[in-house]
Write a protein that holds these residues in place. Sequence first.
Motif, PDB file in Angstrom:
ATOM      1  N   MET A   1       0.952  -1.234   0.016  1.00  0.00           N
ATOM      2  CA  MET A   1       0.064  -0.032   0.059  1.00  0.00           C
ATOM      3  C   MET A   1       0.895   1.329   0.114  1.00  0.00           C
ATOM      4  SD  MET A   1      -3.101   1.155   2.673  1.00  0.00           S
ATOM      5  CE  MET A   1      -2.067   1.869   3.906  1.00  0.00           C
ATOM      6  N   THR A   2       0.419   2.013  -0.907  1.00  0.00           N
ATOM      7  CA  THR A   2       1.352   3.616  -0.778  1.00  0.00           C
ATOM      8  C   THR A   2       1.118   4.440   0.381  1.00  0.00           C
ATOM      9  OG1 THR A   2       1.091   3.373  -3.377  1.00  0.00           O
ATOM     10  CG2 THR A   2       1.734   5.576  -2.288  1.00  0.00           C
ATOM     11  N   ASN A   3       2.030   4.805   0.741  1.00  0.00           N
ATOM     12  CA  ASN A   3       1.808   5.957   2.161  1.00  0.00           C
ATOM     13  C   ASN A   3       1.541   7.329   1.245  1.00  0.00           C
ATOM     14  OD1 ASN A   3       2.135   7.977   3.909  1.00  0.00           O
ATOM     15  ND2 ASN A   3       3.527   6.486   5.012  1.00  0.00           N
ATOM     16  N   VAL A   4       0.340   7.871   1.720  1.00  0.00           N
ATOM     17  CA  VAL A   4       0.041   9.016   1.021  1.00  0.00           C
ATOM     18  C   VAL A   4       1.027  10.329   1.287  1.00  0.00           C
ATOM     19  CG1 VAL A   4      -1.227  10.259   3.103  1.00  0.00           C
ATOM     20  CG2 VAL A   4      -2.022  10.668   0.759  1.00  0.00           C
ATOM     21  N   LYS A   5       1.881  10.109   2.094  1.00  0.00           N
ATOM     22  CA  LYS A   5       2.900  11.343   2.422  1.00  0.00           C
ATOM     23  C   LYS A   5       4.174  11.098   1.401  1.00  0.00           C
ATOM     24  CE  LYS A   5       1.558  12.949   6.253  1.00  0.00           C
ATOM     25  NZ  LYS A   5       1.244  14.209   6.656  1.00  0.00           N
ATOM     26  N   ASP A   6       4.139   9.711   0.837  1.00  0.00           N
ATOM     27  CA  ASP A   6       5.233   9.595   0.004  1.00  0.00           C
ATOM     28  C   ASP A   6       4.871  10.331  -1.567  1.00  0.00           C
ATOM     29  OD1 ASP A   6       6.717   8.331   1.617  1.00  0.00           O
ATOM     30  OD2 ASP A   6       6.020   6.219   1.002  1.00  0.00           O
ATOM     31  N   VAL A   7       3.469  10.398  -1.774  1.00  0.00           N
ATOM     32  CA  VAL A   7       3.029  10.967  -3.048  1.00  0.00           C
ATOM     33  C   VAL A   7       2.809  12.480  -2.740  1.00  0.00           C
ATOM     34  CG1 VAL A   7       1.057  11.057  -4.582  1.00  0.00           C
ATOM     35  CG2 VAL A   7       1.924   9.014  -3.399  1.00  0.00           C
TER      36      VAL A   7
ATOM     37  N   PRO B   1       3.674  15.013   0.197  1.00  0.00           N
ATOM     38  CA  PRO B   1       4.340  15.227   1.524  1.00  0.00           C
ATOM     39  C   PRO B   1       3.435  16.180   2.474  1.00  0.00           C
ATOM     40  CG  PRO B   1       5.962  15.494   0.028  1.00  0.00           C
ATOM     41  CD  PRO B   1       4.556  15.257  -0.635  1.00  0.00           C
ATOM     42  N   ASN B   2       2.732  17.105   1.940  1.00  0.00           N
ATOM     43  CA  ASN B   2       1.998  17.876   2.865  1.00  0.00           C
ATOM     44  C   ASN B   2       0.557  17.384   3.098  1.00  0.00           C
ATOM     45  OD1 ASN B   2       4.216  19.828   3.399  1.00  0.00           O
ATOM     46  ND2 ASN B   2       3.784  20.851   1.287  1.00  0.00           N
ATOM     47  N   PHE B   3       0.175  16.306   2.487  1.00  0.00           N
ATOM     48  CA  PHE B   3      -1.102  15.955   3.021  1.00  0.00           C
ATOM     49  C   PHE B   3      -1.357  15.625   4.312  1.00  0.00           C
ATOM     50  CE2 PHE B   3      -4.696  12.790   2.971  1.00  0.00           C
ATOM     51  CZ  PHE B   3      -5.355  12.890   1.832  1.00  0.00           C
ATOM     52  N   ILE B   4      -2.653  15.958   5.072  1.00  0.00           N
ATOM     53  CA  ILE B   4      -2.805  15.938   6.182  1.00  0.00           C
ATOM     54  C   ILE B   4      -3.644  14.877   6.428  1.00  0.00           C
ATOM     55  CG2 ILE B   4      -3.968  17.004   8.266  1.00  0.00           C
ATOM     56  CD1 ILE B   4      -3.160  19.614   6.780  1.00  0.00           C
TER      57      ILE B   4
ATOM     58  N   GLU C   1      -3.716  13.439  11.951  1.00  0.00           N
ATOM     59  CA  GLU C   1      -3.371  14.749  11.949  1.00  0.00           C
ATOM     60  C   GLU C   1      -4.144  15.882  12.258  1.00  0.00           C
ATOM     61  OE1 GLU C   1       1.009  13.632   9.723  1.00  0.00           O
ATOM     62  OE2 GLU C   1      -0.900  14.180   8.554  1.00  0.00           O
ATOM     63  N   ALA C   2      -5.278  15.922  11.331  1.00  0.00           N
ATOM     64  CA  ALA C   2      -6.318  16.947  11.299  1.00  0.00           C
ATOM     65  C   ALA C   2      -6.937  17.197  12.731  1.00  0.00           C
ATOM     66  CB  ALA C   2      -7.294  16.532  10.290  1.00  0.00           C
ATOM     67  N   LEU C   3      -7.226  16.002  13.439  1.00  0.00           N
ATOM     68  CA  LEU C   3      -7.636  16.104  14.880  1.00  0.00           C
ATOM     69  C   LEU C   3      -6.788  16.725  15.696  1.00  0.00           C
ATOM     70  CD1 LEU C   3      -9.801  12.825  14.890  1.00  0.00           C
ATOM     71  CD2 LEU C   3     -10.395  14.967  14.412  1.00  0.00           C
ATOM     72  N   ASP C   4      -5.648  16.677  15.553  1.00  0.00           N
ATOM     73  CA  ASP C   4      -4.488  17.290  16.298  1.00  0.00           C
ATOM     74  C   ASP C   4      -3.912  18.616  15.844  1.00  0.00           C
ATOM     75  OD1 ASP C   4      -4.582  15.329  18.216  1.00  0.00           O
ATOM     76  OD2 ASP C   4      -3.528  13.900  17.326  1.00  0.00           O
ATOM     77  N   LEU C   5      -4.478  19.366  14.986  1.00  0.00           N
ATOM     78  CA  LEU C   5      -3.972  20.466  14.316  1.00  0.00           C
ATOM     79  C   LEU C   5      -4.002  21.780  15.499  1.00  0.00           C
ATOM     80  CD1 LEU C   5      -5.335  20.784  10.949  1.00  0.00           C
ATOM     81  CD2 LEU C   5      -2.882  20.343  11.660  1.00  0.00           C
ATOM     82  N   SER C   6      -2.992  22.615  15.574  1.00  0.00           N
ATOM     83  CA  SER C   6      -3.146  23.683  16.448  1.00  0.00           C
ATOM     84  C   SER C   6      -4.095  24.888  15.875  1.00  0.00           C
ATOM     85  CB  SER C   6      -1.802  24.227  16.693  1.00  0.00           C
ATOM     86  OG  SER C   6      -1.423  24.953  15.349  1.00  0.00           O
ATOM     87  N   GLU C   7      -4.526  25.319  16.786  1.00  0.00           N
ATOM     88  CA  GLU C   7      -5.719  26.699  16.349  1.00  0.00           C
ATOM     89  C   GLU C   7      -4.854  27.354  15.339  1.00  0.00           C
ATOM     90  OE1 GLU C   7      -8.583  29.803  18.303  1.00  0.00           O
ATOM     91  OE2 GLU C   7      -7.435  28.675  19.194  1.00  0.00           O
ATOM     92  N   ASP C   8      -3.685  27.792  15.418  1.00  0.00           N
ATOM     93  CA  ASP C   8      -2.871  28.656  14.553  1.00  0.00           C
ATOM     94  C   ASP C   8      -2.781  27.904  13.327  1.00  0.00           C
ATOM     95  OD1 ASP C   8      -2.485  30.741  16.468  1.00  0.00           O
ATOM     96  OD2 ASP C   8      -0.532  30.139  16.949  1.00  0.00           O
ATOM     97  N   LYS C   9      -2.725  26.758  13.178  1.00  0.00           N
ATOM     98  CA  LYS C   9      -2.265  26.013  11.864  1.00  0.00           C
ATOM     99  C   LYS C   9      -4.065  25.939  11.112  1.00  0.00           C
ATOM    100  CE  LYS C   9      -0.242  23.726   8.676  1.00  0.00           C
ATOM    101  NZ  LYS C   9       0.662  24.277   7.899  1.00  0.00           N
ATOM    102  N   VAL C  10      -4.935  25.829  12.000  1.00  0.00           N
ATOM    103  CA  VAL C  10      -6.171  25.661  11.438  1.00  0.00           C
ATOM    104  C   VAL C  10      -6.556  26.992  10.756  1.00  0.00           C
ATOM    105  CG1 VAL C  10      -8.639  25.340  11.906  1.00  0.00           C
ATOM    106  CG2 VAL C  10      -6.982  23.997  12.873  1.00  0.00           C
TER     107      VAL C  10
END
Length: 452
Positions: free
Chosen positions: A1-7, A9-12, A16-25
Motif C-alpha cells: 500500500m502506498t503511503n500518502v505522504k510519499d505522494v 508530503p503535505n497531505f494531512i 493529524e487533522a484532529l490534532d492541528l493547532s488553532e494557529d495551523k487551522v
Amino acid sequence: MTNVKDVYPNFITLGEALDLSEDKVRELQLAHMNKVRTQMGLAAGLTFDIKKAEGCHIWDAEGNKRLDFIGDVGVYLLGHNNPFIVNGVKRFLDTHPLSMDPMALKPVTAAFANNMAQITPELTRTMTNGGGGAEAVEAALKMCRIAAGRTKKGKTRVVSTLNAFHGKTLGAVNAGGKDTWRRWQAPMPGHTYVPYGDADALETELSKGDVIMFIAEPIQGEGGVVVPPDDYFYKVRELCDRYDTYMVLDEVQAGSCRTGYIWAHKYYKDLVPDAFTFAKAISDGVLPVSGLQAKEELYMAAYGSEESAMMHTATYQDNNISACVALLSLQYMIENDVPAKVRAGSKVIFAGLNKIRDRFPDVLEEVRGRGYMIGLKFGADKDGVGFAPRVGTILAQKHLVHTMTSINNDTILRVYPNVTTTNEDFAWFLDALEQTLEEVTATSGIATTKAA
C-alpha cells in the motif's frame, strides 16, 4: 500500500487533522477556504478552534467553556452531540448499510416518511435531501411549478415576502425578499414580493390569477425574527384556496420544535399548508438533512407518473443515513416532549429579557419571537451605528456567550437556546447581557433606569 505522504508530503491525515493547532487551522482556512468570511469572524471574536461540544456548551482550544445561544442558527436544538442521536447513527452504521442507491428500497427513509405522515396526516408525501434548507426550498419551488404545469394552466408566478430568507441557491435566493443576496446574479423571471404579514397585499397579487404558489416563513428568521399577526396565516390559507394557489411554508429555521411546536404551523389550530420544508434542527447537526412534506395531491401532480417521476432526483435524495438522523431526532422530540420543554424554558428567558429591556429601553427596544427563536431589537447610537453587532461581539469576547446578528436586519441579535439549557445557563446569559448593556450605555452616554 502506498503511503500518502510519499505522494503528497503535505497531505494531512484525519489523525493529524484532529490534532492541528488553532494557529495551523487558521492558516489553512485563510489559505484554502473563504478567506474574507474567516477574517470577519476572527475580527469579531467568533472564529476559533472548537475542541468539544456538548449540550449547550462548547470548549475552545484554550479550554474555555462557552455558552452557545445560537446553535448554528437553530441547528442544535436537541443539544450538541445528543447521545440518543449519535448512538443511533453508530448503531445504523454498524449494520454495514447501503445508504446511497437511487432505486433500492430504503427502509430507514421509508420509516421516517411514515413517521412524518403520522404527525401531519394531511401531508403524507416526504422527500429527504442530503443538503441544507436551500435544497429543500428548491425542491418545493420545482414541485409546485411542475404540478402547476399540469393542473394550473396559465399560472407562472411565485409570490414570496419582502425581507424573507429562503437560502442562497439561485432559485431560493430569488424567492428570498432581499435584493442584497441577488446582486450580480441574473434575476429569474416570475417572482413577486409582498410585505410580510400583509394579507391585503397578497390578495392583490393572487387576484391576478397567475400565481402558482405563495411561500413564507412562519416566523421570519434572517429578516429579524419577525412574528406575523395571529390571523395572518389563516387569511393566507383562505386566499390561496380562493385563488387556486399552493401555500408553502418554509420551516427550515422555525420548524422542528424551535418555536415550541413540533412544526411551527402547529401553533395555528387546524392550519394546513400544501407543503412545508424542514432542515436545521431535524438534523441536530449530526449530518446534513433537509426535505419537504407535501399533500398527496400536490406531490402526485408533480411526480405521479413515469413521465415526471424522475424530474427531481439526486444522488443523495432519500438516502438512509440522512433519514436515520431525522428519524432519531423526531423520535427524541416526541419521547422527550421537546415542544413543551421549549415553551416552559421560553417563559424563563423572555421574563428575564423583558426586565433587561425595561432597564435599557434606549438600547434594547424590543424582545420578540416564540419559543427558543428569539430576536432582540436594538437601537442605534448618536452616529446611527446600530448596537446589535457591538453587543454580540462583547458577549462573545468578554462573556464567552455566542449569539448572532441577523443577516437581513443588523439591528437584530438572535438568541437561540437549545433544549439542554438549564436555569443556570439562562442566568449566565442574562447576567452577561446586562453587563454588556451597562458597558454599551456607559460608552455611548445613554442613561438607564435603575436595576430592579
